[in-house]
Design a protein around this motif. Sequence first.
Motif, PDB file in Angstrom:
ATOM      1  N   GLN A  21      32.015  24.127 -39.164  1.00  0.00           N
ATOM      2  CA  GLN A  21      30.342  24.003 -38.966  1.00  0.00           C
ATOM      3  C   GLN A  21      28.965  23.870 -40.144  1.00  0.00           C
ATOM      4  O   GLN A  21      28.078  22.845 -39.525  1.00  0.00           O
ATOM      5  CB  GLN A  21      29.782  24.776 -37.789  1.00  0.00           C
ATOM      6  CG  GLN A  21      31.007  25.037 -36.060  1.00  0.00           C
ATOM      7  CD  GLN A  21      31.058  26.485 -35.277  1.00  0.00           C
ATOM      8  OE1 GLN A  21      29.729  27.805 -36.509  1.00  0.00           O
ATOM      9  NE2 GLN A  21      30.963  26.509 -34.403  1.00  0.00           N
ATOM     10  N   ALA A  22      29.687  24.335 -40.505  1.00  0.00           N
ATOM     11  CA  ALA A  22      28.270  24.469 -41.807  1.00  0.00           C
ATOM     12  C   ALA A  22      28.260  23.439 -42.642  1.00  0.00           C
ATOM     13  O   ALA A  22      27.311  22.879 -43.319  1.00  0.00           O
ATOM     14  CB  ALA A  22      28.623  25.940 -42.687  1.00  0.00           C
ATOM     15  N   LYS A  23      29.912  22.560 -43.162  1.00  0.00           N
ATOM     16  CA  LYS A  23      29.357  21.072 -44.051  1.00  0.00           C
ATOM     17  C   LYS A  23      29.109  20.099 -42.993  1.00  0.00           C
ATOM     18  O   LYS A  23      28.312  19.761 -43.754  1.00  0.00           O
ATOM     19  CB  LYS A  23      31.173  21.196 -43.661  1.00  0.00           C
ATOM     20  CG  LYS A  23      31.742  19.813 -44.885  1.00  0.00           C
ATOM     21  CD  LYS A  23      32.993  19.777 -43.978  1.00  0.00           C
ATOM     22  CE  LYS A  23      32.933  18.401 -45.910  1.00  0.00           C
ATOM     23  NZ  LYS A  23      34.095  16.991 -45.322  1.00  0.00           N
ATOM     24  N   PRO A  24      28.862  19.984 -41.541  1.00  0.00           N
ATOM     25  CA  PRO A  24      28.086  18.490 -40.640  1.00  0.00           C
ATOM     26  C   PRO A  24      26.565  19.379 -41.507  1.00  0.00           C
ATOM     27  O   PRO A  24      25.577  18.007 -41.599  1.00  0.00           O
ATOM     28  CB  PRO A  24      28.189  18.759 -39.925  1.00  0.00           C
ATOM     29  CG  PRO A  24      29.656  19.955 -39.878  1.00  0.00           C
ATOM     30  CD  PRO A  24      29.686  20.485 -40.827  1.00  0.00           C
ATOM     31  N   PHE A  25      26.477  20.124 -40.610  1.00  0.00           N
ATOM     32  CA  PHE A  25      24.322  21.060 -41.542  1.00  0.00           C
ATOM     33  C   PHE A  25      24.875  20.622 -42.645  1.00  0.00           C
ATOM     34  O   PHE A  25      23.406  19.915 -42.907  1.00  0.00           O
ATOM     35  CB  PHE A  25      25.002  22.199 -40.642  1.00  0.00           C
ATOM     36  CG  PHE A  25      22.934  22.833 -41.415  1.00  0.00           C
ATOM     37  CD1 PHE A  25      21.880  22.333 -40.436  1.00  0.00           C
ATOM     38  CD2 PHE A  25      22.741  23.795 -41.968  1.00  0.00           C
ATOM     39  CE1 PHE A  25      20.948  22.914 -40.771  1.00  0.00           C
ATOM     40  CE2 PHE A  25      21.448  24.147 -42.363  1.00  0.00           C
ATOM     41  CZ  PHE A  25      20.703  23.258 -41.912  1.00  0.00           C
ATOM     42  N   ARG A  26      25.121  20.987 -43.490  1.00  0.00           N
ATOM     43  CA  ARG A  26      24.288  21.033 -45.002  1.00  0.00           C
ATOM     44  C   ARG A  26      24.260  19.130 -45.687  1.00  0.00           C
ATOM     45  O   ARG A  26      23.778  19.041 -46.187  1.00  0.00           O
ATOM     46  CB  ARG A  26      26.205  21.359 -46.255  1.00  0.00           C
ATOM     47  CG  ARG A  26      25.197  23.131 -45.858  1.00  0.00           C
ATOM     48  CD  ARG A  26      26.722  23.752 -46.990  1.00  0.00           C
ATOM     49  NE  ARG A  26      28.035  23.010 -47.112  1.00  0.00           N
ATOM     50  CZ  ARG A  26      28.803  23.742 -46.655  1.00  0.00           C
ATOM     51  NH1 ARG A  26      28.629  24.662 -45.947  1.00  0.00           N
ATOM     52  NH2 ARG A  26      29.928  23.168 -47.336  1.00  0.00           N
ATOM     53  N   GLY A  73      23.908  17.132 -43.043  1.00  0.00           N
ATOM     54  CA  GLY A  73      22.982  16.133 -43.321  1.00  0.00           C
ATOM     55  C   GLY A  73      21.411  16.698 -43.585  1.00  0.00           C
ATOM     56  O   GLY A  73      20.981  15.800 -44.039  1.00  0.00           O
ATOM     57  N   PHE A  74      21.778  18.122 -43.681  1.00  0.00           N
ATOM     58  CA  PHE A  74      20.156  18.593 -44.306  1.00  0.00           C
ATOM     59  C   PHE A  74      19.930  17.870 -45.844  1.00  0.00           C
ATOM     60  O   PHE A  74      19.158  17.502 -46.171  1.00  0.00           O
ATOM     61  CB  PHE A  74      20.094  20.019 -44.517  1.00  0.00           C
ATOM     62  CG  PHE A  74      18.821  21.060 -44.562  1.00  0.00           C
ATOM     63  CD1 PHE A  74      18.303  21.090 -43.979  1.00  0.00           C
ATOM     64  CD2 PHE A  74      19.174  20.909 -45.959  1.00  0.00           C
ATOM     65  CE1 PHE A  74      17.101  21.367 -44.846  1.00  0.00           C
ATOM     66  CE2 PHE A  74      17.753  21.931 -46.939  1.00  0.00           C
ATOM     67  CZ  PHE A  74      16.699  21.818 -45.691  1.00  0.00           C
ATOM     68  N   SER A  75      21.103  17.238 -46.074  1.00  0.00           N
ATOM     69  CA  SER A  75      21.189  17.091 -47.258  1.00  0.00           C
ATOM     70  C   SER A  75      20.775  15.854 -47.952  1.00  0.00           C
ATOM     71  O   SER A  75      20.131  15.075 -48.193  1.00  0.00           O
ATOM     72  CB  SER A  75      22.234  16.974 -48.661  1.00  0.00           C
ATOM     73  OG  SER A  75      22.335  18.357 -48.885  1.00  0.00           O
ATOM     74  N   LYS A  76      21.318  15.023 -46.447  1.00  0.00           N
ATOM     75  CA  LYS A  76      20.338  13.570 -46.416  1.00  0.00           C
ATOM     76  C   LYS A  76      19.161  13.738 -46.390  1.00  0.00           C
ATOM     77  O   LYS A  76      18.434  12.489 -46.778  1.00  0.00           O
ATOM     78  CB  LYS A  76      20.494  13.140 -45.337  1.00  0.00           C
ATOM     79  CG  LYS A  76      22.945  12.650 -45.548  1.00  0.00           C
ATOM     80  CD  LYS A  76      23.110  11.788 -43.740  1.00  0.00           C
ATOM     81  CE  LYS A  76      24.497  12.177 -44.522  1.00  0.00           C
ATOM     82  NZ  LYS A  76      25.236  11.138 -43.199  1.00  0.00           N
ATOM     83  N   VAL A  77      18.114  14.815 -45.583  1.00  0.00           N
ATOM     84  CA  VAL A  77      16.920  14.781 -45.468  1.00  0.00           C
ATOM     85  C   VAL A  77      15.849  15.665 -46.925  1.00  0.00           C
ATOM     86  O   VAL A  77      15.046  15.139 -47.286  1.00  0.00           O
ATOM     87  CB  VAL A  77      16.410  15.445 -44.152  1.00  0.00           C
ATOM     88  CG1 VAL A  77      15.108  15.598 -44.283  1.00  0.00           C
ATOM     89  CG2 VAL A  77      16.983  14.854 -42.645  1.00  0.00           C
ATOM     90  N   PHE A  78      16.889  16.236 -47.303  1.00  0.00           N
ATOM     91  CA  PHE A  78      16.337  17.370 -48.689  1.00  0.00           C
ATOM     92  C   PHE A  78      17.449  17.368 -49.255  1.00  0.00           C
ATOM     93  O   PHE A  78      18.441  18.423 -49.165  1.00  0.00           O
ATOM     94  CB  PHE A  78      15.723  17.838 -47.898  1.00  0.00           C
ATOM     95  CG  PHE A  78      15.159  18.901 -49.183  1.00  0.00           C
ATOM     96  CD1 PHE A  78      14.303  17.940 -49.926  1.00  0.00           C
ATOM     97  CD2 PHE A  78      14.203  20.087 -48.714  1.00  0.00           C
ATOM     98  CE1 PHE A  78      13.542  19.346 -50.749  1.00  0.00           C
ATOM     99  CE2 PHE A  78      13.355  21.535 -49.383  1.00  0.00           C
ATOM    100  CZ  PHE A  78      13.176  19.848 -50.926  1.00  0.00           C
ATOM    101  N   PRO A  79      17.574  16.785 -50.155  1.00  0.00           N
ATOM    102  CA  PRO A  79      19.036  16.657 -50.857  1.00  0.00           C
ATOM    103  C   PRO A  79      19.205  17.900 -51.995  1.00  0.00           C
ATOM    104  O   PRO A  79      18.085  18.125 -52.380  1.00  0.00           O
ATOM    105  CB  PRO A  79      18.498  15.348 -51.800  1.00  0.00           C
ATOM    106  CG  PRO A  79      17.569  14.034 -51.251  1.00  0.00           C
ATOM    107  CD  PRO A  79      17.176  14.989 -50.511  1.00  0.00           C
ATOM    108  N   ASN A  80      20.833  18.488 -52.578  1.00  0.00           N
ATOM    109  CA  ASN A  80      20.422  19.021 -52.958  1.00  0.00           C
ATOM    110  C   ASN A  80      20.245  18.768 -54.624  1.00  0.00           C
ATOM    111  O   ASN A  80      19.009  19.921 -54.877  1.00  0.00           O
ATOM    112  CB  ASN A  80      21.947  19.655 -53.166  1.00  0.00           C
ATOM    113  CG  ASN A  80      22.167  21.162 -53.696  1.00  0.00           C
ATOM    114  OD1 ASN A  80      21.242  21.767 -53.315  1.00  0.00           O
ATOM    115  ND2 ASN A  80      22.565  21.229 -55.181  1.00  0.00           N
TER     116      ASN A  80
END
Length: 137
Positions: free
Chosen positions: A64-69, A71-78
């Motif tokens: 579950q965490a992998k797709p969240f990370r 998607g979030f990284s697409k909006v706000f890259p690491n």
Amino acid sequence: LAKMLTLIEETVTVEDPALDFTLPGYDIELKVPLWKGILVTITGVSSYVQFVLKAILGSGSTLQAKPFREGFSKVFPNGDRQAFAVEELMKLFGNGDEDCTVETISTTLEADHGFNPESRAIWNLLEIMAEYDASTR
């Protein structure tokens, strides 16, 4: 009450719910595919419980965490996030003064996997989340 519990213990078996080695509510196999469709018995119940816990708290949460990370990284890259201190990120993404009532949280929640907005489990989750203090949120 003791008589009722004794009666239940004498009449209810592990096999009664007809559970197999898949994650309840999902079609996710808990063990090798050969176990799919094999019913849980008294001899396998401890393995079943361990597999369910691992799927929910271990490997399942990773899935579950992998797709969240991602998607979030697409909006706000690491790389961009690393330029901010934790306190700055807290200011960007919210603060403890937000309205975290059950009603407010429920407007942002999408129930799925057999749950609906009126499910008791969903309301329990919302009530717990609403009780969090600012630092826990």
